[in-house]
Write an enzyme that holds these catalytic residues in place. Sequence first.
Site, PDB file in Angstrom:
ATOM      1  N   GLY A   1       7.604 -18.560  37.838  1.00 31.60           N
ATOM      2  CA  GLY A   1       6.699 -18.381  36.702  1.00 31.60           C
ATOM      3  C   GLY A   1       5.595 -17.408  37.032  1.00 31.60           C
ATOM      4  O   GLY A   1       5.671 -16.652  38.011  1.00 31.60           O
ATOM      5  N   ASN A   2       4.558 -17.415  36.210  1.00 35.37           N
ATOM      6  CA  ASN A   2       3.417 -16.538  36.464  1.00 35.37           C
ATOM      7  C   ASN A   2       2.137 -17.263  36.035  1.00 35.37           C
ATOM      8  O   ASN A   2       2.170 -18.408  35.593  1.00 35.37           O
ATOM      9  CB  ASN A   2       3.586 -15.192  35.732  1.00 35.37           C
ATOM     10  CG  ASN A   2       3.808 -15.365  34.240  1.00 35.37           C
ATOM     11  OD1 ASN A   2       3.003 -15.983  33.554  1.00 35.37           O
ATOM     12  ND2 ASN A   2       4.908 -14.807  33.741  1.00 35.37           N
ATOM     13  N   ARG A   3       1.018 -16.577  36.144  1.00 37.70           N
ATOM     14  CA  ARG A   3      -0.283 -17.216  35.968  1.00 37.70           C
ATOM     15  C   ARG A   3      -0.810 -17.139  34.532  1.00 37.70           C
ATOM     16  O   ARG A   3      -1.956 -17.497  34.272  1.00 37.70           O
ATOM     17  CB  ARG A   3      -1.297 -16.580  36.921  1.00 37.70           C
ATOM     18  CG  ARG A   3      -0.984 -16.820  38.391  1.00 37.70           C
ATOM     19  CD  ARG A   3      -1.908 -15.999  39.280  1.00 37.70           C
ATOM     20  NE  ARG A   3      -3.308 -16.269  38.974  1.00 37.70           N
ATOM     21  CZ  ARG A   3      -4.304 -15.471  39.313  1.00 37.70           C
ATOM     22  NH1 ARG A   3      -4.050 -14.342  39.949  1.00 37.70           N
ATOM     23  NH2 ARG A   3      -5.543 -15.781  39.004  1.00 37.70           N
TER      24      ARG A   3
ATOM     25  N   ALA B   1       3.493 -13.195  28.771  1.00 38.01           N
ATOM     26  CA  ALA B   1       3.842 -12.643  30.087  1.00 38.01           C
ATOM     27  C   ALA B   1       5.270 -13.092  30.410  1.00 38.01           C
ATOM     28  O   ALA B   1       5.487 -14.148  30.997  1.00 38.01           O
ATOM     29  CB  ALA B   1       2.860 -13.140  31.145  1.00 38.01           C
TER      30      ALA B   1
END
Length: 427
Positions: free
Chosen positions: A220-222, A288
């Site tokens: 995943g990402n932030r 994102a």
Amino acid sequence: MESLDETSEFGQRRRRVVIGVGGGIAAYKACALIRAFTESGHQVRVVPTESALEFVGRATFEALSGNPVHTGVFTDVPQVPHVRLGQEADLVVVAPATADLMARAVQGRADDLLTATLLTARCPVMFAPAMHTEMWEHPATVDNVETLRRRGVVVVEPASGRLTGQDTGAGRLPEPEEIFGLATLLLERADALPRDLVGRKLVISAGGTREPLDPVRFLGNRSSGKQGYALARLAAQRGADVTLIAGAVAGLTDPAAVDVVRVQTAAQMQDAVVKYAAGADAVIMSAAVADFRPTTLATTKIKKGAGEPDSIALTKNDDILAGLVEARTEGGLSAGTVIVGFAAETGDEHGDVLTYARAKLARKGCDLLVVNAVGDGKAFEVDNNDGWLLAADGSETALAHGSKSLMASRVLDALRPLLAPADRPKS
């Protein structure tokens, strides 16, 4: 109101805020709104109606605001509060605004302290309605809302959900944090909520995606989803019909008057965006989306030791933004659909953020590209943002540092002139 120091202990400019409270069951939510303003360092005066005090006592409002609470125009007469409160306020927020209260405001009544304050206020005024669906949809209320908006008052769209008793539907008061966010945006920018997107259909993506590796882990990402949610919230309050494709978000409250579609993976987000983009006036891809996903999905948890992989093979995900532009070119999407992309960039020895952003705009082919510099606590997982807005015509606009709602308002401002005329088909 007493004079204020220029800034609060929190480093923010202190403002005089009047919170009017109408006589509905949702009056209890005003308590959280009052606290949000006082904890942000603003001076708050609460002006309830007599009916509101049937739901929340005077002592509660006084304790939360730190100021005396009155309802009539004959209290503290030498200070002329029925004139002074409105004259000196930087913002007036009425939450909840009942059908009766809005009707009295339309008539220009001044038979209590709140309606008198509304007549003297020359600052931004915002009503957050709360009532049963039948009352919200009644022609009298519809006309009153239109009249208030025509006079320059911001009347926010209510949420849909549980009402008093067993009833559900449109007319629920938005959550206090949403009202606070919209209200503080008006302190940043008084003209941030025009009704200029009425009749428009917008699709907005938000949050990160999660690409599963096994039943426990994912890539995943932030991204918190805050910027996309701000865009959806403001677009709806500016009159648009908004579908929000929400990926992984940080426990955010769904925006009022917005249809939310939940997804997890990049492939799911692509399917949803393509589905809902059909017939849309604009698509804003603020999510994102993961560039890669694990090539293989383990059906059981990957254990340490025996069977532990030396590496994880990755496969590219489809580029949703580029796919939208291609579909528009080839006729799979209306030619008039405006496409807005987001880019989170870092510079390196080969170029700065804008160098990479300009190349991305040319490569993607979208109409607008919102660019954020990331890293060192910027853009992700924070409430404020800044960056640049690049357009296909070569123009570049710096987006000053401020709340994500402020940035959302600037993006919608840039989007609005690109939309096809409302009386003309998009294709």
